[in-house]
Design a protein around this motif. Structure first.
Motif, mmCIF file in Angstrom:
data_model
loop_
_atom_site.group_PDB
_atom_site.id
_atom_site.type_symbol
_atom_site.label_atom_id
_atom_site.label_comp_id
_atom_site.label_asym_id
_atom_site.label_seq_id
_atom_site.Cartn_x
_atom_site.Cartn_y
_atom_site.Cartn_z
ATOM 1 N N ALA A 1 -9.220 5.403 3.207
ATOM 2 C CA ALA A 1 -8.231 4.347 3.393
ATOM 3 C C ALA A 1 -8.241 3.836 4.828
ATOM 4 C CB ALA A 1 -6.841 4.862 3.021
ATOM 5 N N TYR B 1 -5.965 7.617 -3.479
ATOM 6 C CA TYR B 1 -6.095 7.481 -2.024
ATOM 7 C C TYR B 1 -6.728 8.729 -1.419
ATOM 8 C CZ TYR B 1 -3.425 3.160 -1.358
ATOM 9 O OH TYR B 1 -2.998 1.851 -1.349
ATOM 10 N N LEU C 1 0.924 3.972 -2.975
ATOM 11 C CA LEU C 1 0.690 5.388 -2.690
ATOM 12 C C LEU C 1 1.793 6.246 -3.297
ATOM 13 C CD1 LEU C 1 -0.866 7.639 -1.245
ATOM 14 C CD2 LEU C 1 0.462 7.118 0.826
ATOM 15 N N SER D 1 -11.170 1.592 5.341
ATOM 16 C CA SER D 1 -10.935 0.275 4.752
ATOM 17 C C SER D 1 -10.044 -0.573 5.649
ATOM 18 C CB SER D 1 -10.290 0.423 3.368
ATOM 19 O OG SER D 1 -11.169 1.058 2.462
ATOM 20 N N SER E 1 -5.863 -0.555 -0.464
ATOM 21 C CA SER E 1 -6.559 -0.528 0.829
ATOM 22 C C SER E 1 -8.006 -0.985 0.676
ATOM 23 C CB SER E 1 -6.506 0.874 1.448
ATOM 24 O OG SER E 1 -7.391 1.768 0.811
ATOM 25 N N THR E 2 -8.583 -0.792 -0.517
ATOM 26 C CA THR E 2 -9.959 -1.231 -0.770
ATOM 27 C C THR E 2 -10.087 -2.744 -0.622
ATOM 28 O OG1 THR E 2 -10.180 0.596 -2.356
ATOM 29 C CG2 THR E 2 -11.896 -1.093 -2.390
ATOM 30 N N SER F 1 -16.576 1.717 -0.965
ATOM 31 C CA SER F 1 -15.611 2.785 -1.200
ATOM 32 C C SER F 1 -15.771 3.366 -2.599
ATOM 33 C CB SER F 1 -14.182 2.262 -1.034
ATOM 34 O OG SER F 1 -13.242 3.269 -1.375
ATOM 35 N N MET G 1 0.830 -1.214 0.000
ATOM 36 C CA MET G 1 0.000 0.000 0.000
ATOM 37 C C MET G 1 0.860 1.258 0.000
ATOM 38 S SD MET G 1 -3.343 -0.801 2.381
ATOM 39 C CE MET G 1 -2.426 -1.434 3.791
ATOM 40 N N ASN H 1 -8.028 1.194 -4.669
ATOM 41 C CA ASN H 1 -6.615 1.035 -4.400
ATOM 42 C C ASN H 1 -6.439 -0.206 -3.526
ATOM 43 O OD1 ASN H 1 -7.023 1.957 -1.565
ATOM 44 N ND2 ASN H 1 -7.448 3.905 -2.577
#
Length: 312
Positions: free
Chosen positions: A53, A48, A37, A56, A137-138, A131, A33, A135
């Motif tokens: 985030a 993001y 980013l 998540s 984190s999803t 969401s 992650m 990304n």
């Protein structure tokens, strides 16, 4: 004391020592992650949003914590069927893992598809689609309730004779695979890979709220099931994916994210004057269905879109 020792010996005999790969993968998730980013900032992509985030990640942590209880329930159910009702004795071997790979992925496809087509299952799965960003984190935005009942789609595996520990390991492998496909920094994989496997492009479609993308690409690891059962949709160059829900919940509160659809579903089912049949249908019909005919489900929205975009 002897009784306890006997129980521990029994558990060691029936439960192979497979690692919990999801827990071991957590450092990799964090590193990936941070790397994503960094790359997205360099590329000028705003994938993001801090509050999103963190929501998540909170959902992922809650899923891991509740997973200790839900996995105990799942193992109990699997062992109950495996010990008492299994048809065959499938050994723990390389070839049985190959068979299990396809059987598990087939189970995942139908679990995932039904989770979009039946509101009772959508109530837990909607969490993953809540969401409006896409990304890595999803991928961690996981249900807090689904683990307690969605395992029914895998019950046929211990019935066949696959050992419960093997099934749990393969389910974790599938979940681990699906982490990397939650990104926008990978446009397309090689054509042969796109033809067989689930990829970021295929899964971006799945997270789209565009009518053409709704309820498509339910794959876990293999995209072949979607192509076989008519739910495949390629990502269109002229139709940028809009992430989220048809009607977004617009909250970063993990408690609301986890349970708001359960509230809406039960409110629709049990409030107002409705027949018993219609109350039941609110639980098993697709999201968007209404007993008075005013609602629209994903197939309705998709047909309308296709009718007005005939040239695509």
């Amino acid at each position: 004391m002897n009784c306890k020792n006997t129980q521990l010996t029994f558990l060691n005999e029936v439960m192979p020592d497979f690692p919990n790969i999801i827990l071991y993968a957590i450092p990799f998730f964090i590193f990936a992650m941070l790397l994503e980013l960094y790359v997205t900032v360099k590329m000028g992509l705003k994938t993001y949003e801090p509050k999103d985030a963190f929501s998540s990640i909170a959902m992922g942590l809650g899923n891991v914590f509740l997973g200790f209880a839900s996995k105990a329930l799942v193992l109990f159910a699997f062992f109950l069927i495996y010990d008492s009702f299994k048809f065959f004795e499938i050994p723990i071997a390389w070839w049985s893992f190959v068979l299990l790979f396809f059987a598990d992925d087939f189970s995942y496809y139908w679990f995932h598809r039904i989770s979009h087509e039946c509101r009772l299952f959508w109530a837990s799965h909607v969490v993953h689609h809540s969401s409006q960003h896409y990304n890595l984190s999803t991928a961690l935005r996981q249900t807090w309730s689904g683990g307690f009942y969605t395992f029914i789609f895998w019950l046929w595996l211990p019935l066949l004779g696959f050992h419960p520990a093997m099934i749990m390991l393969q389910m974790s492998i599938s979940l681990l695979y699906q982490f990397w496909i939650h990104t926008e920094i990978i446009h397309k994989m090689p054509k042969w890979f796109e033809a067989i496997f689930n990829t970021p492009s295929h899964h971006r479609v799945h997270h789209g709220s565009n009518p053409i993308y709704l309820d498509r690409n339910h794959a876990g690891i293999l995209i072949i099931w979607d192509k076989l059962f008519g739910t495949f949709q390629p990502e269109l160059e002229n139709e940028k994916v809009t992430y989220g829900l048809v009607k977004n919940i617009n909250t970063f509160n993990p408690i609301k994210i986890a349970f708001i659809e359960w509230f809406y579903m039960f409110r629709d089912a049990f409030s107002g004057k409705k027949s018993l049949k219609n109350r039941w249908l609110y639980l098993i019909k697709p999201p968007g269905w209404k007993h008075d005919g005013t609602g629209k489900i994903s197939t309705d929205l998709r047909k309308e879109w296709l009718k007005s975009n005939k040239n695509i």
